[in-house]
Design an enzyme around this catalytic site. Structure first.
Site, PDB file in Angstrom:
ATOM      1  N   SER A   1       3.226  -6.503  -2.513  1.00  0.00           N
ATOM      2  CA  SER A   1       2.036  -6.082  -1.780  1.00  0.00           C
ATOM      3  C   SER A   1       2.153  -4.664  -1.225  1.00  0.00           C
ATOM      4  CB  SER A   1       1.748  -7.106  -0.676  1.00  0.00           C
ATOM      5  OG  SER A   1       0.488  -6.912  -0.108  1.00  0.00           O
TER       6      SER A   1
ATOM      7  N   ASP B   1       3.579   7.380  -8.538  1.00  0.00           N
ATOM      8  CA  ASP B   1       2.459   8.047  -9.207  1.00  0.00           C
ATOM      9  C   ASP B   1       2.331   9.512  -8.798  1.00  0.00           C
ATOM     10  OD1 ASP B   1       1.874   5.721 -10.481  1.00  0.00           O
ATOM     11  OD2 ASP B   1      -0.055   5.358  -9.495  1.00  0.00           O
TER      12      ASP B   1
ATOM     13  N   LYS C   1       2.107  -8.091  -6.843  1.00  0.00           N
ATOM     14  CA  LYS C   1       0.958  -8.585  -6.076  1.00  0.00           C
ATOM     15  C   LYS C   1       0.005  -7.414  -5.831  1.00  0.00           C
ATOM     16  CE  LYS C   1      -0.473 -10.926  -1.828  1.00  0.00           C
ATOM     17  NZ  LYS C   1      -1.295  -9.879  -1.207  1.00  0.00           N
TER      18      LYS C   1
END
Length: 545
Positions: free
Chosen positions: A289, A300, A314
């Site tokens: 999460s 990223d 998740k």
């Protein structure tokens, strides 16, 4: 001509869209009203006509929770008592005994006492089995017994418990307990700072910031952020923690939903602490999460090297919604997407297999995305580290030995067998491992791998169908073969199991703080992280700097 055609068809097209939305809304509203009326009538009929007395609140509680269980494991209903109980999840603060506990039959087992908190001050140790709280015998109390250990600060509670089978008593004095989001930070060496972030509670970002600033002031010029085992928490805290390392105005996560009001773009909104300090983030299969928001976003943005094993996967966002009479429902409202546009949700709860389990995206169906500097990253199954460490992946047999408390129970036995070990870190020998296996056999510990559980369930079904006698011989042969295979797996994974045993042993003598102190000198992932941070060329190559 083009404009005329466009005008001619544009208005009807718009009208048809509104008409479709209107019809769709009416159909949904009618279907919801229809089903609600059926359920209300059924509920009233059952309670009025059933042969025995019913408990309407209990029936409703079970009905709601069973209905939500068909969606995903994160959409949950909380009755009035549940709402109070789960306060700790968001704040990290509560009044209680300061220990991880679990229920086993008619006892509460102390799994881990926190140093300096009520359970620890009362002399309770991991492995102690609480049998009575005040006047309440737990063998007669079938509700959530942990609630008996909560109350007003300074409340005194008499406890009866078993330690290695011996009856003992103590008195607990309840106090405020804060479960720290950053339970430990320190320096691995002269220039490497190490921060453990164990949960994303309301104080996660402030505690991480404080740790980062103190480490930098103490001379740290590179940082390891440990998110292993972190199950997640508050999304905003994840964004703010990313903000410590990236500039203001950077997109960290986007949420998308069928409900427009839950479509949001979360950007950093503060000035960062340090945008250039080299950073390695540790993740494993239990990092989930919000942990995946931080690791996925900083991957990223090419801001950190991610190291370890693939995270949990998740990519769903929940929101608690208050309802009548102090109840609450936590609803999965959206999916989240990292800056590159990937959703790392591993399981599809909307598409289930024949056994009713959510399906998993196959690796061949993962979609490729690009980081800020053009590195390939993928969706469909957690955050894949830039540097994978094979040793961080847990085996099936090790997971089973943790779930069935085989390792935990042996370490309890080891602790009382070696009372003077103190701060010494033992070296677990082949003799110790043989002692561990003998303990499992002596205590008749069921390994309970998924295969073993499935086999035992088959026999139980056979008993109900009165065919167990016919298959008993074959069942026993198969079970014996399976148990021999499990014994072989235990030997094959001896190194991994010894490491788990050692972790538990260190916690018994030196608490969690001692385990982290051990990690910064001995943990393989931390050593690998330091190696990457110390090798500027390798670090820059991974991130394409």
């Amino acid at each position: 001509m083009f404009l005329r055609i466009k005008k001619k068809y544009f208005i009807p097209a718009i009208l048809s869209i509104f008409l479709f939305i209107g019809v769709s809304f009416k159909d949904d509203f009618f279907e919801i009203s229809k089903q609600l009326e059926i359920f209300t009538t059924l509920f009233k009929t059952i309670n009025q006509n059933y042969v025995d007395e019913t408990n309407p609140a209990e029936l409703m509680d079970k009905a709601i929770k069973s209905m939500l269980a068909d969606l995903d494991p994160y959409t949950n209903y909380f009755n009035e008592q549940d709402v109070i109980k789960f306060k700790i999840n968001n704040t990290g603060e509560y009044t209680g005994i300061g220990a991880i506990i679990t229920r086993k039959e008619d006892k509460l087992i102390i799994k881990e006492p926190y140093k300096g908190f009520p359970a620890d001050k009362a002399g309770l140790k991991a492995g102690d089995e609480i049998t009575q709280i005040g006047d309440v015998m737990l063998s007669d109390f079938k509700d959530d017994a942990s609630q008996l250990l909560k109350g007003v600060k300074n409340t005194k509670i008499e406890i009866k418990y078993l330690r290695q089978g011996k009856p003992m008593t103590t008195q607990l004095i309840l106090d405020e307990v804060e479960v720290k989001a950053v339970p430990f930070f320190g320096k691995v060496d002269d220039k490497t700072g190490y921060i453990v972030l164990s949960q994303f509670s309301q104080k996660a970002s402030s505690q991480t910031k404080e740790a980062l600033e103190k480490l930098k002031a103490d001379g740290a010029t590179q940082i390891i952020l440990d998110l292993r085992g972190n199950p997640g928490g508050l999304l905003n805290e994840a964004v703010t923690i990313c903000n410590l390392f990236v500039p203001k105005g950077e997109v960290i996560v986007t949420t998308k939903s069928k409900n427009e009001k839950y479509n949001n773009v979360y950007k950093t909104n503060r000035e960062p602490i340090d945008t250039i300090i080299p950073l390695v983030i540790l993740v494993d299969g239990k990092s989930a999460s919000a942990s995946e928001i931080v690791s996925g976003a900083l991957q990223d943005l090419d801001r950190a090297v991610i190291l370890g094993s693939r995270s949990f996967g998740k990519g769903l966002v929940q929101r608690p919604i208050d309802m009548t009479y102090g109840t609450q429902v936590k609803v999965t409202i959206s999916r989240y997407y990292t800056p590159s546009g990937r959703c790392i949700q591993a399981l599809n709860y909307n598409k289930k297999d024949k056994s009713g389990k959510a399906t998993k995206t196959e690796e061949k169906n993962y979609n490729a995305f690009k980081t800020k500097k053009g590195r390939p990253v993928f969706d469909g199954g957690g955050v894949l580290p830039d540097v994978e460490i094979a040793e961080t992946k847990t085996s099936m047999i090790a997971d089973a030995l943790q779930k069935n408390d085989g390792i935990f129970n042996y370490v309890t036995y080891f602790y009382y067998k070696n009372p003077t070990l103190g701060d010494k870190i033992p070296t677990l020998t082949d003799s110790d491992f043989a002692d561990f296996k003998a303990f499992l056999k002596r205590e008749k510990t069921d390994i309970n791998t998924e295969t073993e559980i499935a086999l035992k369930n088959t026999l139980e079904k056979a008993k109900k169908e009165n065919i167990d006698t016919a298959i008993q011989s074959e069942y026993e042969q198969l079970l014996a073969a399976l148990q021999r295979s499990e014994a072989t797996m235990i030997d094959k994974n001896q190194k991994e199991i010894k490491n788990l045993m050692l972790d538990e042993i260190i916690k018994r003598y030196q608490y969690k703080e001692g385990l982290y102190q051990y990690y910064i000198k001995n943990n393989i992932e931390i050593k690998k992280a330091v190696g990457i941070l110390n090798n500027t060329a390798e670090y820059n190559k991974i991130l394409k700097i």
